[in-house]
Structures are given as C-alpha cells and as structure tokens.
Design a protein around this motif. Sequence first.
Motif, PDB file in Angstrom:
ATOM      1  N   MET A 115       9.650   3.910 -11.058  1.00  0.00           N
ATOM      2  CA  MET A 115       8.287   3.392 -11.083  1.00  0.00           C
ATOM      3  C   MET A 115       8.110   2.474 -12.293  1.00  0.00           C
ATOM      4  SD  MET A 115       6.603   4.312  -8.474  1.00  0.00           S
ATOM      5  CE  MET A 115       6.540   5.517  -7.161  1.00  0.00           C
ATOM      6  N   ILE A 116       7.425   1.353 -12.088  1.00  0.00           N
ATOM      7  CA  ILE A 116       7.293   0.361 -13.152  1.00  0.00           C
ATOM      8  C   ILE A 116       6.503   0.896 -14.328  1.00  0.00           C
ATOM      9  CG2 ILE A 116       5.222  -0.679 -12.157  1.00  0.00           C
ATOM     10  CD1 ILE A 116       8.053  -2.401 -14.177  1.00  0.00           C
ATOM     11  N   SER A 117       5.532   1.780 -14.075  1.00  0.00           N
ATOM     12  CA  SER A 117       4.711   2.254 -15.191  1.00  0.00           C
ATOM     13  C   SER A 117       5.554   3.014 -16.206  1.00  0.00           C
ATOM     14  CB  SER A 117       3.564   3.134 -14.684  1.00  0.00           C
ATOM     15  OG  SER A 117       4.051   4.356 -14.162  1.00  0.00           O
ATOM     16  N   ALA A 118       6.507   3.813 -15.751  1.00  0.00           N
ATOM     17  CA  ALA A 118       7.365   4.568 -16.676  1.00  0.00           C
ATOM     18  C   ALA A 118       8.220   3.611 -17.503  1.00  0.00           C
ATOM     19  CB  ALA A 118       8.243   5.542 -15.894  1.00  0.00           C
ATOM     20  N   TYR A 176       5.987 -13.427 -12.051  1.00  0.00           N
ATOM     21  CA  TYR A 176       7.147 -12.622 -11.667  1.00  0.00           C
ATOM     22  C   TYR A 176       6.846 -11.841 -10.391  1.00  0.00           C
ATOM     23  CZ  TYR A 176      10.505  -8.763 -11.674  1.00  0.00           C
ATOM     24  OH  TYR A 176      11.441  -7.844 -11.302  1.00  0.00           O
ATOM     25  N   TYR A 177       5.680 -11.208 -10.337  1.00  0.00           N
ATOM     26  CA  TYR A 177       5.345 -10.403  -9.161  1.00  0.00           C
ATOM     27  C   TYR A 177       5.042 -11.267  -7.936  1.00  0.00           C
ATOM     28  CZ  TYR A 177       5.509  -6.017 -11.654  1.00  0.00           C
ATOM     29  OH  TYR A 177       5.955  -4.924 -12.353  1.00  0.00           O
ATOM     30  N   LEU A 178       4.449 -12.414  -8.145  1.00  0.00           N
ATOM     31  CA  LEU A 178       4.231 -13.323  -7.009  1.00  0.00           C
ATOM     32  C   LEU A 178       5.558 -13.716  -6.367  1.00  0.00           C
ATOM     33  CD1 LEU A 178       1.420 -15.656  -8.391  1.00  0.00           C
ATOM     34  CD2 LEU A 178       1.250 -14.174  -6.380  1.00  0.00           C
ATOM     35  N   GLN A 179       6.548 -13.952  -7.204  1.00  0.00           N
ATOM     36  CA  GLN A 179       7.875 -14.283  -6.698  1.00  0.00           C
ATOM     37  C   GLN A 179       8.510 -13.077  -6.005  1.00  0.00           C
ATOM     38  OE1 GLN A 179       9.392 -17.218  -6.527  1.00  0.00           O
ATOM     39  NE2 GLN A 179      11.124 -16.245  -5.476  1.00  0.00           N
ATOM     40  N   LEU A 206       1.373  -1.601  -6.800  1.00  0.00           N
ATOM     41  CA  LEU A 206       2.605  -2.325  -6.492  1.00  0.00           C
ATOM     42  C   LEU A 206       3.240  -1.836  -5.191  1.00  0.00           C
ATOM     43  CD1 LEU A 206       4.065  -2.553 -10.094  1.00  0.00           C
ATOM     44  CD2 LEU A 206       3.136  -4.421  -8.727  1.00  0.00           C
ATOM     45  N   THR A 207       3.140  -0.531  -4.920  1.00  0.00           N
ATOM     46  CA  THR A 207       3.639   0.012  -3.658  1.00  0.00           C
ATOM     47  C   THR A 207       2.847  -0.557  -2.480  1.00  0.00           C
ATOM     48  OG1 THR A 207       4.383   2.068  -4.705  1.00  0.00           O
ATOM     49  CG2 THR A 207       3.998   2.129  -2.331  1.00  0.00           C
ATOM     50  N   ASP A 208       1.532  -0.638  -2.640  1.00  0.00           N
ATOM     51  CA  ASP A 208       0.681  -1.166  -1.569  1.00  0.00           C
ATOM     52  C   ASP A 208       0.951  -2.648  -1.315  1.00  0.00           C
ATOM     53  OD1 ASP A 208      -0.514   1.261  -1.163  1.00  0.00           O
ATOM     54  OD2 ASP A 208      -2.331   0.822  -2.319  1.00  0.00           O
ATOM     55  N   ILE A 209       1.196  -3.396  -2.387  1.00  0.00           N
ATOM     56  CA  ILE A 209       1.508  -4.822  -2.206  1.00  0.00           C
ATOM     57  C   ILE A 209       2.849  -4.982  -1.502  1.00  0.00           C
ATOM     58  CG2 ILE A 209       2.012  -6.996  -3.388  1.00  0.00           C
ATOM     59  CD1 ILE A 209       0.056  -6.112  -5.584  1.00  0.00           C
ATOM     60  N   SER A 232       4.217  -3.013   0.568  1.00  0.00           N
ATOM     61  CA  SER A 232       4.136  -2.586   1.971  1.00  0.00           C
ATOM     62  C   SER A 232       3.208  -3.468   2.800  1.00  0.00           C
ATOM     63  CB  SER A 232       3.649  -1.129   2.041  1.00  0.00           C
ATOM     64  OG  SER A 232       2.305  -1.038   1.588  1.00  0.00           O
ATOM     65  N   GLY A 233       2.491  -4.384   2.136  1.00  0.00           N
ATOM     66  CA  GLY A 233       1.578  -5.264   2.850  1.00  0.00           C
ATOM     67  C   GLY A 233       0.182  -4.700   3.021  1.00  0.00           C
ATOM     68  N   ASP A 234      -0.089  -3.515   2.455  1.00  0.00           N
ATOM     69  CA  ASP A 234      -1.416  -2.923   2.564  1.00  0.00           C
ATOM     70  C   ASP A 234      -2.414  -3.587   1.619  1.00  0.00           C
ATOM     71  OD1 ASP A 234      -0.952  -0.880   4.550  1.00  0.00           O
ATOM     72  OD2 ASP A 234       0.301   0.121   3.051  1.00  0.00           O
ATOM     73  N   LYS A 235      -1.898  -4.206   0.566  1.00  0.00           N
ATOM     74  CA  LYS A 235      -2.718  -5.033  -0.318  1.00  0.00           C
ATOM     75  C   LYS A 235      -1.973  -6.340  -0.535  1.00  0.00           C
ATOM     76  CE  LYS A 235      -5.462  -1.633  -2.818  1.00  0.00           C
ATOM     77  NZ  LYS A 235      -5.886  -1.131  -4.165  1.00  0.00           N
ATOM     78  N   TYR A 236      -2.664  -7.341  -1.023  1.00  0.00           N
ATOM     79  CA  TYR A 236      -1.993  -8.607  -1.290  1.00  0.00           C
ATOM     80  C   TYR A 236      -2.437  -9.133  -2.647  1.00  0.00           C
ATOM     81  CZ  TYR A 236      -6.381 -10.829   0.263  1.00  0.00           C
ATOM     82  OH  TYR A 236      -7.693 -11.213   0.402  1.00  0.00           O
ATOM     83  N   MET A 237      -1.565  -9.924  -3.248  1.00  0.00           N
ATOM     84  CA  MET A 237      -1.840 -10.511  -4.552  1.00  0.00           C
ATOM     85  C   MET A 237      -2.548 -11.843  -4.406  1.00  0.00           C
ATOM     86  SD  MET A 237       1.381 -10.010  -7.109  1.00  0.00           S
ATOM     87  CE  MET A 237       0.558 -10.961  -8.397  1.00  0.00           C
ATOM     88  N   LYS A 238      -3.513 -12.036  -5.237  1.00  0.00           N
ATOM     89  CA  LYS A 238      -4.165 -13.329  -5.357  1.00  0.00           C
ATOM     90  C   LYS A 238      -4.491 -13.504  -6.827  1.00  0.00           C
ATOM     91  CE  LYS A 238      -7.606 -16.188  -3.018  1.00  0.00           C
ATOM     92  NZ  LYS A 238      -8.700 -16.190  -2.020  1.00  0.00           N
ATOM     93  N   VAL A 239      -3.890 -14.500  -7.453  1.00  0.00           N
ATOM     94  CA  VAL A 239      -3.993 -14.654  -8.902  1.00  0.00           C
ATOM     95  C   VAL A 239      -4.831 -15.877  -9.237  1.00  0.00           C
ATOM     96  CG1 VAL A 239      -2.699 -15.081 -11.017  1.00  0.00           C
ATOM     97  CG2 VAL A 239      -1.793 -13.494  -9.316  1.00  0.00           C
TER      98      VAL A 239
END
Length: 201
Positions: A1-4, A91-94, A168-171, A173-180
């Motif tokens: 997990m990224i938080s750790a 980085y995450y968008l990529q 990050l898991t939701d993004i 899996s497509g359950d959420k999406y990023m918009k910056v």
Amino acid sequence: MISAIANNIFQRAIEDYHRYDNIDHPMENPYDSQSLEHLLYLKCWIDTVQWHMEDFVRNPDIAPEDGLSWKRRIDKQNQVRTDTVEYIDSYYLQQFHDVNAKEHARINTESPAWAIDRLSILALKIYHMEQETKRTDVGQAHIASCQSKLTILLEQRKDLSQSIDELLTDIASGDKYMKVYKQMKMYNDPSLNPVLYGKKQ
C-alpha cells in the motif's frame, strides 16, 4: 500500500533533516530521481524546511525587514511545494492512463497527491508533537496535553492512510477517476497580481 511506503519515507526525510536541523542544509535524496519515492522524499523535505521557516518567522523579536525577507522566502518555498504536489499527480495520471472509468465512476474531492500532501504535513505534526512529550523543561500538564494530541494525530494518520489507499484502489479499478486542476495561484504571477503588474504602468 502506498500509504505505508509514504509514511516510512516521510519519517526518513524528517529524521534526515533533524540530523542537521538547518534550513539551508542541502537535501540528499536517497531515491532514484525517476521514482515516486524520490518525489515523496522531496515533498516531505520541502515541508520540513518550510515548517521551520514558519517557526522562525514567528519570533516576536524578529526585525521587520528580516520578517519580510523570511515571508518572501516562505512564499517561494510554498510554490516549490505546490509544484512538487503536481509532479506527484502527474505520476499518477501516467500510472492510470490506460484505466477506463466505469459508467458511474465518481471523482474525489481532492487528487491523490493533495491527499498525500496532507499525509506529509501530518507526519511533521506527529514528529514535533512527540518531541513535545519528551521535554524535561515543562510540567506534567503540558506533557499530558501533548500526549493526548499525539494520540489523535496518530489516529488521524491511520484514517488518512486508509483513505489514500482506498482512493488509489478505486481509481485503479475504474470506480473513481482522476481529474487534476493546476493551482493557478495568482499572487505569484506578475501578470495576474494587480500590485505587481500595476508597477509597470
């Protein structure tokens, strides 16, 4: 997990800084310059330096001209902080570029990097509150108060860490999406701040 991973890197950056406890000490980033870890370490180092700048400028005996100089330095540091957050979001968008958002995917109130920004600041609060619990020049009431606050901060870090991992898991899996959205701060831009562009008239 990224938080750790992030929490461990933030702790390392804070401890590395406090080995010198010098705002002007050069950062020695131990991570590969192309990695997310490098950005996380850089982010927390910037935050740590700014933390101590903010402490310093609040000295009631500081000369006005020195206070102004520090305020301008803090403004520059804050812009570097914002830029670094945007690098992390890039980085995450990529990383999620090929993820197809589901039909009913939701957008989050903040991007992953701005949530990670809060986690970095929280690491600093935890470090410095813990230092307060170790002081020997204060009474037990101060120690108890700081210990109580530290307990809350640790719980807050646990909750925020979980939220970041879930986001990050939701993004992924497509359950959420990023918009910056870029910050587009106006007061630092000489073409947008009336006080700055007014000087040219």
